[in-house]
Scaffold this motif. Structure first.
Motif, mmCIF file in Angstrom:
data_model
loop_
_atom_site.group_PDB
_atom_site.id
_atom_site.type_symbol
_atom_site.label_atom_id
_atom_site.label_comp_id
_atom_site.label_asym_id
_atom_site.label_seq_id
_atom_site.Cartn_x
_atom_site.Cartn_y
_atom_site.Cartn_z
ATOM 1 N N UNK A 153 0.859 -1.192 0.000
ATOM 2 C CA UNK A 153 0.000 0.000 0.000
ATOM 3 C C UNK A 153 0.893 1.239 0.000
ATOM 4 N N UNK A 154 0.966 1.981 -1.110
ATOM 5 C CA UNK A 154 1.870 3.135 -1.172
ATOM 6 C C UNK A 154 1.450 4.281 -0.260
ATOM 7 N N UNK A 164 -8.340 -11.092 -6.064
ATOM 8 C CA UNK A 164 -9.096 -10.524 -7.174
ATOM 9 C C UNK A 164 -9.760 -11.661 -7.938
ATOM 10 N N UNK A 165 -10.884 -11.352 -8.545
ATOM 11 C CA UNK A 165 -11.631 -12.357 -9.300
ATOM 12 C C UNK A 165 -11.138 -12.410 -10.739
ATOM 13 N N UNK A 173 -8.029 -2.221 -8.832
ATOM 14 C CA UNK A 173 -9.186 -2.496 -7.982
ATOM 15 C C UNK A 173 -8.934 -2.192 -6.508
ATOM 16 N N UNK A 174 -7.657 -2.180 -6.090
ATOM 17 C CA UNK A 174 -7.362 -2.009 -4.667
ATOM 18 C C UNK A 174 -6.412 -0.861 -4.360
#
Length: 224
Positions: A153-154, A164-165, A173-174
């Motif tokens: 996480x930057x 993820x799907x 997406x995150x």
């Protein structure tokens, strides 16, 4: 609805700006090892099928979709631009995810990470064993096809585990920068592990390339 339409056009326009007529087509990356190099944990048959057939199909279809997108934008065909988005997302994600996947595996991998990577894993998960159990459990629990990820996480400078799907890449997406990924599409393991996904996910750690993951961590920190 109108804002969503404008958003689709904007995304498509940005994509074509990057992938102009002067761009080189996407190509299938070579594996950094032989197809049999990850045995007995991942068979040569699986690796060959996974790389030559599945990943290559994503590359081929991505190139086709981008060519059609460029034509659609040139013709200002909004409906076709919107229609092409799923193919671009799916095949682009498949290419991105697999290109990382090959590199975070190694015949000389396994064991535990060292240095900065181990330090930050212990800080964020308590221990390597806690991290390993969490990513295994979350990856095994994916409904259908998808990916289990260790991401950076930057914003917080911390590591997180996420899933993820399908072929959705992690970052869009995150907001996380992917460091390590586990493919749990059936084509990644079924010929060898059948329906016992947990055994395959656990086996991945015998060939995990922690040196590559450490380089990705350092790059993510530098980019922050």
């Amino acid at each position: 609805m109108l804002s969503a339409t404008f958003g689709a056009v904007a995304r498509a326009t940005r994509l074509v700006a990057v992938t102009s007529s002067l761009r080189m087509k996407h190509t299938l990356p070579d594996l950094p090892y032989d197809y049999s190099a990850l045995e007995p944990y991942i068979s040569a048959e699986i690796m060959k099928l996974h790389h030559q057939k599945h990943h290559n199909t994503y590359v081929t279809n991505l190139n086709i979709a981008e060519e059609k997108l460029a034509e659609a934008i040139a013709k200002k065909n909004l409906n076709q631009i919107i229609t092409l988005q799923p193919a671009l997302n799916f095949n682009g994600g498949g290419h991105i995810n697999h290109s990382l996947f090959w590199e975070v595996l190694s015949p000389n991998g396994g064991g535990e990470p060292k240095g900065d990577l181990m330090d930050i894993i212990r800080r964020d998960f308590g221990s390597f064993e806690n991290f390993k159990n969490e990513i295994i459990n979350k990856t095994v629990a994916i409904q259908g096809s998808g990916w289990g990820w260790l991401g950076y996480n930057p914003t917080t400078g911390r590591l997180r585990i996420n899933t993820t799907a399908n072929q959705d890449p992690l970052a869009p997406t995150t907001g996380l920068i992917p460091l390590f990924g586990i493919d749990v599409w059936e084509h990644a393991y079924y010929l060898q592990y059948k329906n016992v996904r947990p055994d395959y996910v656990k086996a991945i750690f015998n060939v995990a390339n922690w040196e590559n993951v450490t380089k990705r961590l350092h790059a993510a920190k530098m980019a922050n």
